[in-house]
Design an enzyme around this catalytic site. Sequence first.
Site, PDB file in Angstrom:
ATOM      1  CG  ASN A 199      -2.150  -0.817   1.071  1.00 15.49           C
ATOM      2  OD1 ASN A 199      -2.661  -0.967  -0.040  1.00 15.49           O
ATOM      3  ND2 ASN A 199      -2.648  -1.357   2.161  1.00 15.49           N
ATOM      4  CD  GLU A 234      -2.968  -8.040   6.085  1.00 16.08           C
ATOM      5  OE1 GLU A 234      -3.726  -8.155   7.087  1.00 16.08           O
ATOM      6  OE2 GLU A 234      -1.802  -8.454   6.055  1.00 16.08           O
TER       7      GLU A 234
HETATM    8  P1  GH3 Z   1       2.783  -8.786   8.155  1.00 16.06           P
HETATM    9  O1  GH3 Z   1       3.676  -9.457   7.189  1.00 16.06           O
HETATM   10  O2  GH3 Z   1       3.299  -8.844   9.551  1.00 16.06           O
HETATM   11  O3  GH3 Z   1       1.382  -9.312   8.070  1.00 16.06           O
HETATM   12  O4  GH3 Z   1       2.767  -7.254   7.772  1.00 16.06           O
HETATM   13  P2  GH3 Z   1       1.599  -6.436   7.104  1.00 16.06           P
HETATM   14  O5  GH3 Z   1       2.136  -5.150   6.643  1.00 16.06           O
HETATM   15  O6  GH3 Z   1       0.924  -7.268   6.079  1.00 16.06           O
HETATM   16  O7  GH3 Z   1       0.569  -6.302   8.306  1.00 16.06           O
HETATM   17  P3  GH3 Z   1      -0.171  -5.069   8.900  1.00 16.06           P
HETATM   18  O8  GH3 Z   1      -1.270  -5.668   9.739  1.00 16.06           O
HETATM   19  O9  GH3 Z   1       0.770  -4.136   9.557  1.00 16.06           O
HETATM   20  O10 GH3 Z   1      -0.805  -4.309   7.679  1.00 16.06           O
HETATM   21  C1  GH3 Z   1      -1.925  -4.754   7.018  1.00 16.06           C
HETATM   22  C2  GH3 Z   1      -2.295  -3.685   6.036  1.00 16.06           C
HETATM   23  O11 GH3 Z   1      -3.393  -4.076   5.224  1.00 16.06           O
HETATM   24  C3  GH3 Z   1      -2.707  -2.399   6.694  1.00 16.06           C
HETATM   25  C4  GH3 Z   1      -3.984  -1.985   6.010  1.00 16.06           C
HETATM   26  O12 GH3 Z   1      -3.958  -0.656   5.602  1.00 16.06           O
HETATM   27  C5  GH3 Z   1      -4.045  -2.895   4.815  1.00 16.06           C
HETATM   28  N1  GH3 Z   1      -5.407  -3.176   4.384  1.00 16.06           N
HETATM   29  C6  GH3 Z   1      -6.401  -3.697   5.104  1.00 16.06           C
HETATM   30  N2  GH3 Z   1      -7.523  -3.810   4.365  1.00 16.06           N
HETATM   31  C7  GH3 Z   1      -7.237  -3.329   3.130  1.00 16.06           C
HETATM   32  C8  GH3 Z   1      -7.969  -3.146   1.921  1.00 16.06           C
HETATM   33  O13 GH3 Z   1      -9.157  -3.479   1.819  1.00 16.06           O
HETATM   34  N3  GH3 Z   1      -7.317  -2.615   0.853  1.00 16.06           N
HETATM   35  C9  GH3 Z   1      -6.001  -2.256   0.932  1.00 16.06           C
HETATM   36  N4  GH3 Z   1      -5.447  -1.746  -0.161  1.00 16.06           N
HETATM   37  N5  GH3 Z   1      -5.300  -2.377   2.054  1.00 16.06           N
HETATM   38  C10 GH3 Z   1      -5.879  -2.909   3.142  1.00 16.06           C
HETATM   39 MG    MG Z   2      -0.081  -9.036   6.716  1.00 18.10          MG
HETATM   40 MG    MG Z   3      -2.820  -8.919   9.051  1.00 18.40          MG
END
Ligand code: GH3
Ligand code: MG
Ligand code: MG
Length: 313
Positions: A199, A234
């Site tokens: 992102n 995610e």
């Molecule tokens: P890790 O490997 O530890 O899982 O790191 P990560 O960055 O994947 O985990 P983290 O939980 O820090 O971040 C998850 C991100 O997913 C943050 C959030 O903004 C993004 N996200 C959640 N839902 C959506 C969505 O519907 N669309 C998008 N583009 N991003 C999303």
């Molecule tokens: Mg993640």
């Molecule tokens: Mg997660």
Amino acid sequence: FYQKNFNMHKVEQEELYLVKNKSEKEFILVIDDDIVFITFIKELLEEKGYSVIVAHNGNRGLELIYEMKPAIVFLDIMLPDINGFAILENIIKKAKKERMFIAVMSMNDSKQNRMRAYDIGALDFIAKPIDSDILISYVTNRFAYQTELEQSIIIDELTQMYNRKYMNAQLQNLIQQFTRKEEPFAVAIVDLDHFKKVNDTYGHLIGDDVLQGFANLVKTVKREQDIACRYGGEEFVILMPNTSAEEAYVLLERLRETMAKKYFTANEINFQVTFSAGVVDSTTVNLHPKKLLEEADQALYYAKQSGRNQTII
Ligand code: GH3
Ligand code: MG
Ligand code: MG
Ligand code: MG
């Protein structure tokens, strides 16, 4: 009078026998004491491929709402066992709670009767007699809308995977099947690795593309019986009926390898996204939805801790 009730009972029994053998079929329930009308509506709609079940009084109607979960309920408000609003209210309350479409059908289309129908919560009022062609169009339209509505309630909009609500219900089912028939199952939690970075680097819209791309990939790799759901953000849950943790592991690893090889594109830049997964199965001691998911989450945590892009049982 006796003859009329006897026939009605026979029609009900035959119909129930038939419909109970058609699984996953959608039903129209007609609650009406008028045998001529019931015969007409049944023949008409069944000829068009719909399944019609009938009840000749309010109590039976309520029972069938619980047992058969019809998609559409046509309700006569002048029934032999209805004096006062109690049964009507129960029928309408239950039907609406289950998101069934409920319309009153009545010969008496006076202003007072129509208002009564709406006041007790009916969603529509249809005056009898009703023209056959109009009734068929009406039912076709209703079924299409009901199906759309039903889908929108259990499907995640972005990924078109099942949503968390549906996943919880299905997990509950799997646990029940296991307790009753010892049908094993496995549960996997999948979490995309460093997704925040995707992102941050490419923007949220590209992030959304990745989520959709992953969902499509799951659809091609998973087996017919596997239920893939978006758990949130995610994170995804895959429910695998008749599967051990070891078998689930093999499936998840195949999915993981396919994902790790896949390229996503943003402004002509290719990039890759991996995931980590935790797997549990029904041999675990804690057969409770929350506990199962917690255990899978624990395994996922270890997968993240030990370097990501891997599956842990
Ligand atoms: P890790 O490997 O530890 O899982 O790191 P990560 O960055 O994947 O985990 P983290 O939980 O820090 O971040 C998850 C991100 O997913 C943050 C959030 O903004 C993004 N996200 C959640 N839902 C959506 C969505 O519907 N669309 C998008 N583009 N991003 C999303
Ligand atoms: Mg993640
Ligand atoms: Mg997660
Ligand atoms: Mg009547």
